[in-house]
Design a protein around this motif. Structure first.
Motif, PDB file in Angstrom:
ATOM      1  N   CYS A 280       0.867  -1.181   0.000  1.00  0.00           N
ATOM      2  CA  CYS A 280       0.000   0.000   0.000  1.00  0.00           C
ATOM      3  C   CYS A 280       0.901   1.227   0.000  1.00  0.00           C
ATOM      4  O   CYS A 280       1.785   1.347   0.857  1.00  0.00           O
ATOM      5  N   ILE A 281       0.698   2.116  -0.957  1.00  0.00           N
ATOM      6  CA  ILE A 281       1.513   3.318  -1.092  1.00  0.00           C
ATOM      7  C   ILE A 281       0.615   4.534  -0.913  1.00  0.00           C
ATOM      8  O   ILE A 281      -0.359   4.715  -1.639  1.00  0.00           O
ATOM      9  N   LEU A 282       0.952   5.347   0.084  1.00  0.00           N
ATOM     10  CA  LEU A 282       0.169   6.537   0.422  1.00  0.00           C
ATOM     11  C   LEU A 282       0.992   7.765   0.050  1.00  0.00           C
ATOM     12  O   LEU A 282       2.028   8.044   0.666  1.00  0.00           O
ATOM     13  N   VAL A 283       0.565   8.476  -0.993  1.00  0.00           N
ATOM     14  CA  VAL A 283       1.276   9.658  -1.480  1.00  0.00           C
ATOM     15  C   VAL A 283       0.588  10.896  -0.910  1.00  0.00           C
ATOM     16  O   VAL A 283      -0.614  11.090  -1.112  1.00  0.00           O
ATOM     17  N   VAL A 293      12.805  11.518 -16.655  1.00  0.00           N
ATOM     18  CA  VAL A 293      13.206  10.751 -17.829  1.00  0.00           C
ATOM     19  C   VAL A 293      12.062   9.816 -18.209  1.00  0.00           C
ATOM     20  O   VAL A 293      11.234   9.452 -17.374  1.00  0.00           O
ATOM     21  N   GLU A 294      12.028   9.458 -19.481  1.00  0.00           N
ATOM     22  CA  GLU A 294      10.980   8.575 -19.960  1.00  0.00           C
ATOM     23  C   GLU A 294      11.117   7.206 -19.328  1.00  0.00           C
ATOM     24  O   GLU A 294      12.228   6.697 -19.138  1.00  0.00           O
ATOM     25  N   GLY A 295       9.984   6.595 -19.022  1.00  0.00           N
ATOM     26  CA  GLY A 295       9.996   5.279 -18.420  1.00  0.00           C
ATOM     27  C   GLY A 295       8.893   4.411 -18.990  1.00  0.00           C
ATOM     28  O   GLY A 295       8.114   4.829 -19.857  1.00  0.00           O
ATOM     29  N   SER A 296       8.794   3.209 -18.490  1.00  0.00           N
ATOM     30  CA  SER A 296       7.763   2.283 -18.932  1.00  0.00           C
ATOM     31  C   SER A 296       7.440   1.336 -17.785  1.00  0.00           C
ATOM     32  O   SER A 296       8.086   1.345 -16.745  1.00  0.00           O
ATOM     33  N   GLY A 297       6.419   0.513 -18.007  1.00  0.00           N
ATOM     34  CA  GLY A 297       6.042  -0.446 -16.984  1.00  0.00           C
ATOM     35  C   GLY A 297       5.046   0.135 -16.003  1.00  0.00           C
ATOM     36  O   GLY A 297       4.497   1.225 -16.199  1.00  0.00           O
ATOM     37  N   PRO A 298       4.793  -0.573 -14.898  1.00  0.00           N
ATOM     38  CA  PRO A 298       3.780  -0.139 -13.932  1.00  0.00           C
ATOM     39  C   PRO A 298       4.213   1.131 -13.193  1.00  0.00           C
ATOM     40  O   PRO A 298       5.397   1.438 -13.096  1.00  0.00           O
ATOM     41  N   PHE A 299       3.234   1.861 -12.681  1.00  0.00           N
ATOM     42  CA  PHE A 299       3.510   3.073 -11.910  1.00  0.00           C
ATOM     43  C   PHE A 299       3.855   2.753 -10.456  1.00  0.00           C
ATOM     44  O   PHE A 299       4.562   3.522  -9.802  1.00  0.00           O
ATOM     45  N   VAL A 300       3.327   1.651  -9.957  1.00  0.00           N
ATOM     46  CA  VAL A 300       3.618   1.193  -8.601  1.00  0.00           C
ATOM     47  C   VAL A 300       3.873  -0.309  -8.681  1.00  0.00           C
ATOM     48  O   VAL A 300       3.557  -0.953  -9.688  1.00  0.00           O
ATOM     49  N   PRO A 301       4.453  -0.893  -7.649  1.00  0.00           N
ATOM     50  CA  PRO A 301       4.697  -2.338  -7.689  1.00  0.00           C
ATOM     51  C   PRO A 301       3.402  -3.111  -7.955  1.00  0.00           C
ATOM     52  O   PRO A 301       2.333  -2.749  -7.457  1.00  0.00           O
ATOM     53  N   PRO A 302       3.460  -4.167  -8.755  1.00  0.00           N
ATOM     54  CA  PRO A 302       2.254  -4.957  -9.049  1.00  0.00           C
ATOM     55  C   PRO A 302       1.546  -5.413  -7.778  1.00  0.00           C
ATOM     56  O   PRO A 302       2.170  -5.901  -6.839  1.00  0.00           O
ATOM     57  N   ALA A 304       0.159  -3.529  -5.550  1.00  0.00           N
ATOM     58  CA  ALA A 304       0.143  -2.538  -4.473  1.00  0.00           C
ATOM     59  C   ALA A 304      -1.030  -1.581  -4.659  1.00  0.00           C
ATOM     60  O   ALA A 304      -1.313  -1.120  -5.769  1.00  0.00           O
ATOM     61  N   ALA A 305      -1.710  -1.278  -3.565  1.00  0.00           N
ATOM     62  CA  ALA A 305      -2.765  -0.263  -3.574  1.00  0.00           C
ATOM     63  C   ALA A 305      -2.131   1.123  -3.562  1.00  0.00           C
ATOM     64  O   ALA A 305      -1.063   1.326  -2.973  1.00  0.00           O
ATOM     65  N   ALA A 316      -4.858  15.160  -8.363  1.00  0.00           N
ATOM     66  CA  ALA A 316      -5.733  14.015  -8.119  1.00  0.00           C
ATOM     67  C   ALA A 316      -6.244  13.433  -9.436  1.00  0.00           C
ATOM     68  O   ALA A 316      -6.360  12.208  -9.585  1.00  0.00           O
ATOM     69  N   ALA A 317      -6.531  14.300 -10.404  1.00  0.00           N
ATOM     70  CA  ALA A 317      -7.037  13.829 -11.693  1.00  0.00           C
ATOM     71  C   ALA A 317      -5.999  13.019 -12.454  1.00  0.00           C
ATOM     72  O   ALA A 317      -6.355  12.204 -13.305  1.00  0.00           O
ATOM     73  N   ARG A 318      -4.718  13.247 -12.166  1.00  0.00           N
ATOM     74  CA  ARG A 318      -3.661  12.531 -12.879  1.00  0.00           C
ATOM     75  C   ARG A 318      -3.218  11.249 -12.183  1.00  0.00           C
ATOM     76  O   ARG A 318      -2.307  10.575 -12.680  1.00  0.00           O
ATOM     77  N   VAL A 319      -3.813  10.906 -11.069  1.00  0.00           N
ATOM     78  CA  VAL A 319      -3.453   9.660 -10.392  1.00  0.00           C
ATOM     79  C   VAL A 319      -3.750   8.504 -11.344  1.00  0.00           C
ATOM     80  O   VAL A 319      -4.890   8.339 -11.801  1.00  0.00           O
ATOM     81  N   PRO A 320      -2.747   7.688 -11.686  1.00  0.00           N
ATOM     82  CA  PRO A 320      -2.944   6.698 -12.750  1.00  0.00           C
ATOM     83  C   PRO A 320      -3.778   5.497 -12.359  1.00  0.00           C
ATOM     84  O   PRO A 320      -4.277   4.770 -13.218  1.00  0.00           O
ATOM     85  N   GLN A 321      -3.928   5.242 -11.079  1.00  0.00           N
ATOM     86  CA  GLN A 321      -4.735   4.119 -10.596  1.00  0.00           C
ATOM     87  C   GLN A 321      -5.010   4.341  -9.117  1.00  0.00           C
ATOM     88  O   GLN A 321      -4.473   5.264  -8.512  1.00  0.00           O
ATOM     89  N   GLY A 322      -5.870   3.536  -8.545  1.00  0.00           N
ATOM     90  CA  GLY A 322      -6.131   3.650  -7.113  1.00  0.00           C
ATOM     91  C   GLY A 322      -7.095   4.768  -6.784  1.00  0.00           C
ATOM     92  O   GLY A 322      -8.092   4.981  -7.478  1.00  0.00           O
TER      93      GLY A 322
END
Length: 553
Positions: A280-283, A293-302, A304-305, A316-322
């Motif tokens: 669980c990641i609380l930002v 820098v440009e990246g790829s893959g998941p935004f948080v560990p698979p 993880a909430a 808040a509108a840009r939060v990619p998931q959760g």
């Protein structure tokens, strides 16, 4: 009594029935009696018979003006008033206006405009489409339709600047408006602190309660909302590891706390790697996430909430998931702490201990370590030394309190004048301004302001002979940076020419004596430190690579 920085109940002087009189009366009631500016012809009527209760702080270039106001507003907790000169002055100020916008600093910016009767003929010094020039780095911009609307426009600019998320606003004022008749405007008491939605907070608390390993990512918004105590209480209750968000411009959490883990780099893959143990990641008070820098893959560990809480709806509108929750953190964190279970403190992931720098060579790591040992307790630190940030993280921890300010935009030329603004807002409290040699040259004329206003700033110039961060970043692309060397600069001479005493040190055996002298007595003072990376800190380049690319050391 105060409400979001507004002084309530203080009687205002009456300055007359002109636009100028109504504006001055309004500014006094709002507490905007310090004016940062660099005046031109189109602004002079604003300051006719300036009342004694106002202070005009002159900057020798508009970018310096805006950055001083930025530091002043951050340190005072309220808005600051800026006066710029038509299009040319606004153009000069744009770099630090961008920084103020990214810093979330409440500024009320006024700029002159030519007389209304002249505008159809494109006169000299007029501002064509004046409200468009500062966009998109102001929250609101207006050139009032009538002279009589100017006081109300400034009142609205103040309220919008102070609303969450805070930021700059802009009012363009024709030169002939100031003498026109106008009535005073009422000061509206507006509360802008948003409490969290109870249902959303209960949902977040339930997610946290189900998690085994909570990681907290704290950003600038924790400090901007005055929520450090609330964060500390929540961390202690959850026993959660704490990371500082990428590119955070303030210190949200004490770096000597046993649950502090370090600084997240601005790289998607590296962030996921650092947070891999969390489910669980609380930002808090930061975007998810700021990348360089440009990246790829998941935004948080698979698996993880993800929960983000802050006062900026756009973040808040840009939060990619959760889940994203829009709220003032000073209100949200105590409420969340009441809902989550008490956990036993687990050992924080090992941050690793930086090797003590050798004293045989004067490196930026040695300088940071000695600054940590010799700095006065609680001194505010304003930093703009990009290539030294890694050694600063390793050897100069920011502790409890409002100790740290830096530039959230990535631009240069903010730190030197911002430090002066912080000092002017906190008379009697010394300020340490930590600058790279390249950064310092973007606003070197700000040293005159420090001398002229006796700002208690201790400038430390880390002189490595050029834009070292650019050399380090070039390594990512396998190339040698061009235009990155700056030989022949004498910062002591530059300081003394503007009225600030200075000293240069290049021998490590002289460093403690020079730092002790720097912090003795009152400022402003300057210390130029000639540092070397040749055979010095073996991780000097690695820090930059980690910051920009996120590779583990």
């Amino acid at each position: 009594m105060s409400l979001d920085g507004l002084q309530i109940g203080r009687p205002a002087e009456t300055f007359g029935t002109t636009v100028r009189g109504a504006v001055m009366e309004l500014l006094q009631q709002l507490g905007l009696t310090t004016i940062f500016g660099n005046p031109g012809s189109t602004e002079l009527p604003m300051f006719r018979d300036l009342p004694d209760c106002f202070r005009y702080v002159l900057g020798l270039q508009e970018s310096v003006v805006v950055a001083m106001a930025d530091g002043f507003a951050q340190a005072s907790g309220g808005a600051a008033l800026v006066n710029l000169h038509s299009s040319a002055g606004v153009g000069h100020a744009m770099g630090n206006l961008f920084t103020a916008f990214r810093n979330g600093t409440p500024l009320v910016i006024t700029a002159g405009q030519q007389a209304r009767s002249m505008l159809p003929y494109a006169p000299f010094l007029h501002a064509e489409r004046a409200t468009e020039l500062p966009r998109p780095f102001v929250k609101w911009a207006v050139e009032p339709a009538r002279a009589q609307d100017v006081p109300q426009a400034i009142a609205q600019a103040y309220q919008v600047a102070m609303q969450a998320p805070r930021g700059p606003t802009f009012v363009s004022i024709p030169i002939d408006d100031w003498e026109q008749p106008a009535r005073p405007v009422a000061v509206t008491r507006v509360s802008t602190r948003a409490a969290p939605d109870p249902a959303a907070l209960a949902e977040a608390a339930a997610t946290i309660a189900k998690a085994s390993r909570v990681a907290i990512v704290a950003g600038t918004g924790v400090a901007a909302n005055g929520a450090r105590d609330g964060l500390l209480a929540l961390v202690e209750r959850l026993g959660a590891a704490v990371w500082i968000a990428p590119m955070a411009a303030r210190n949200p959490f004490p770096e000597d706390h046993p649950l502090f883990c370090g600084f997240l780099p601005a790289s998607r893959e590296a962030i996921v790697q650092r947070l891999a143990d969390a489910d669980c990641i609380l930002v808090l008070g930061a975007p998810v996430f700021t990348y360089h820098v440009e990246g790829s893959g998941p935004f948080v560990p698979p698996g993880a909430a993800l929960i983000q809480i802050g006062d900026d709806p756009a973040q808040a509108a840009r939060v990619p998931q959760g889940q994203g929750i829009v709220a003032d953190l000073a209100l949200a964190l105590p409420a969340l702490a009441d809902l989550v279970p008490v956990r036993s403190r687990e050992a924080a992931p090992s941050r690793g201990q930086a090797a003590a720098p050798t004293a045989s060579m004067l490196t930026d790591a040695l300088l940071m370590a000695r600054l940590a040992a010799l700095r006065p307790a609680g001194i505010a630190i304003i930093e703009e030394a990009p290539s030294t940030r890694g050694p600063m993280h390793d050897h100069l921890p920011m502790l409890a309190g409002d100790e740290f300010h830096t530039c959230a935009s990535g631009g240069l030329g903010h730190g030197l004048p911002a430090a002066i603004g912080v000092a002017l807002a906190r008379p009697g409290e010394p300020v340490l301004c930590l600058l790279g040699d390249g950064s310092a040259m973007y606003a070197i004329q700000g040293i005159w302001c420090a001398a002229h206003y006796a700002a208690d700033v201790r400038f430390v110039i880390v002189n490595n002979g050029g834009y070292a961060a650019l050399d380090q970043f070039g390594a990512l692309f396998g190339l040698k940076a061009v235009g990155s060397k700056m030989p022949g600069l004498d910062f002591v001479a530059l300081a003394e020419a503007q009225g600030v005493p200075g000293e240069c040190v290049s021998d490590p055996s002289d460093l403690d004596r020079a730092l002790t002298a720097l912090f003795a007595g009152a400022g402003p003072r300057l210390l130029e430190v000639i540092v070397t990376r040749e055979g010095g800190d073996p991780h000097a380049d690695d820090h930059a690579l980690e910051e920009h690319r996120g590779e583990a050391l």
